[in-house]
Design a protein around this motif. Sequence first.
Motif, short mmCIF file in Angstrom:
data_model
loop_
_atom_site.label_atom_id
_atom_site.label_comp_id
_atom_site.label_asym_id
_atom_site.label_seq_id
_atom_site.Cartn_x
_atom_site.Cartn_y
_atom_site.Cartn_z
N VAL A 23 16.47 -17.20 -1.82
CA VAL A 23 17.35 -16.08 -1.49
C VAL A 23 17.58 -15.21 -2.74
O VAL A 23 17.53 -13.98 -2.66
CB VAL A 23 18.69 -16.56 -0.90
CG1 VAL A 23 19.71 -15.44 -0.83
CG2 VAL A 23 18.47 -17.18 0.46
N TYR A 24 17.81 -15.85 -3.89
CA TYR A 24 17.98 -15.10 -5.14
C TYR A 24 16.74 -14.25 -5.44
O TYR A 24 16.85 -13.11 -5.89
CB TYR A 24 18.24 -16.03 -6.32
CG TYR A 24 19.63 -16.58 -6.41
CD1 TYR A 24 20.75 -15.77 -6.35
CD2 TYR A 24 19.83 -17.95 -6.57
CE1 TYR A 24 22.01 -16.28 -6.45
CE2 TYR A 24 21.10 -18.48 -6.67
CZ TYR A 24 22.20 -17.65 -6.61
OH TYR A 24 23.46 -18.17 -6.71
N ILE A 25 15.57 -14.80 -5.19
CA ILE A 25 14.33 -14.06 -5.44
C ILE A 25 14.23 -12.86 -4.50
O ILE A 25 13.88 -11.76 -4.92
CB ILE A 25 13.10 -14.98 -5.32
CG1 ILE A 25 13.12 -16.02 -6.46
CG2 ILE A 25 11.81 -14.18 -5.35
CD1 ILE A 25 12.13 -17.14 -6.29
N LYS A 26 14.56 -13.07 -3.23
CA LYS A 26 14.55 -11.96 -2.27
C LYS A 26 15.54 -10.87 -2.69
O LYS A 26 15.25 -9.68 -2.62
CB LYS A 26 14.91 -12.45 -0.86
CG LYS A 26 13.78 -13.02 -0.09
CD LYS A 26 14.24 -13.34 1.33
CE LYS A 26 13.09 -13.83 2.15
NZ LYS A 26 13.49 -14.16 3.52
N ASN A 27 16.73 -11.30 -3.12
CA ASN A 27 17.74 -10.33 -3.56
C ASN A 27 17.26 -9.55 -4.77
O ASN A 27 17.47 -8.34 -4.86
CB ASN A 27 19.06 -11.03 -3.87
CG ASN A 27 19.76 -11.55 -2.64
OD1 ASN A 27 19.44 -11.15 -1.52
ND2 ASN A 27 20.68 -12.47 -2.83
N PHE A 28 16.61 -10.23 -5.71
CA PHE A 28 16.06 -9.56 -6.88
C PHE A 28 15.06 -8.49 -6.45
O PHE A 28 15.10 -7.35 -6.92
CB PHE A 28 15.37 -10.56 -7.82
CG PHE A 28 14.51 -9.90 -8.86
CD1 PHE A 28 15.10 -9.36 -9.99
CD2 PHE A 28 13.15 -9.77 -8.69
CE1 PHE A 28 14.32 -8.72 -10.95
CE2 PHE A 28 12.37 -9.14 -9.63
CZ PHE A 28 12.95 -8.61 -10.76
N ARG A 29 14.16 -8.86 -5.55
CA ARG A 29 13.15 -7.91 -5.09
C ARG A 29 13.81 -6.67 -4.47
O ARG A 29 13.37 -5.55 -4.70
CB ARG A 29 12.21 -8.56 -4.10
CG ARG A 29 11.28 -9.57 -4.75
CD ARG A 29 10.33 -10.15 -3.76
NE ARG A 29 9.34 -9.12 -3.44
CZ ARG A 29 8.15 -9.38 -2.95
NH1 ARG A 29 7.80 -10.63 -2.71
NH2 ARG A 29 7.30 -8.42 -2.67
N GLN A 30 14.87 -6.89 -3.70
CA GLN A 30 15.53 -5.75 -3.06
C GLN A 30 16.23 -4.87 -4.09
O GLN A 30 16.17 -3.65 -4.01
CB GLN A 30 16.53 -6.23 -2.00
CG GLN A 30 17.08 -5.11 -1.16
CD GLN A 30 15.99 -4.34 -0.42
OE1 GLN A 30 15.12 -4.93 0.23
NE2 GLN A 30 16.00 -3.03 -0.53
N VAL A 31 16.88 -5.48 -5.05
CA VAL A 31 17.57 -4.72 -6.10
C VAL A 31 16.55 -3.87 -6.88
O VAL A 31 16.79 -2.69 -7.15
CB VAL A 31 18.34 -5.67 -7.06
CG1 VAL A 31 18.75 -4.97 -8.33
CG2 VAL A 31 19.56 -6.24 -6.35
#
Length: 102
Positions: free
Chosen positions: A34-42
């Motif tokens: 989830v943290y990786i997905k959030n990073f990608r979105q940011v």
Amino acid sequence: MKVEVSRTAQISLEEIIDFLKINWTKKEINTLKVYIKNFRQVIKDGIIQYQSLENYTNIRFTLIGKKQVKLFYEIKKDLVIIKLFWHCKQNPNKLMTILNQK
């Protein structure tokens, strides 16, 4: 902004997840994802730019997943290339060797 994941990053993430399967719970591994997905979105939104490395100013990094994994990336115009996932408990000399190869 488009985000690509290098082959080196894919391999390093698989190695980290294999290691974490032994030491972390499934819930913690899912949280890392989830943290990786959030990073990608940011990054796609262009909201935040993280700090760069002293000797490699074109490479930036952020801590993710309970701050035990570093994600290294490079920005090229409208493209972000995720270059490497790095578990912070590894030998830092190995990291320098990998970055020098790039």
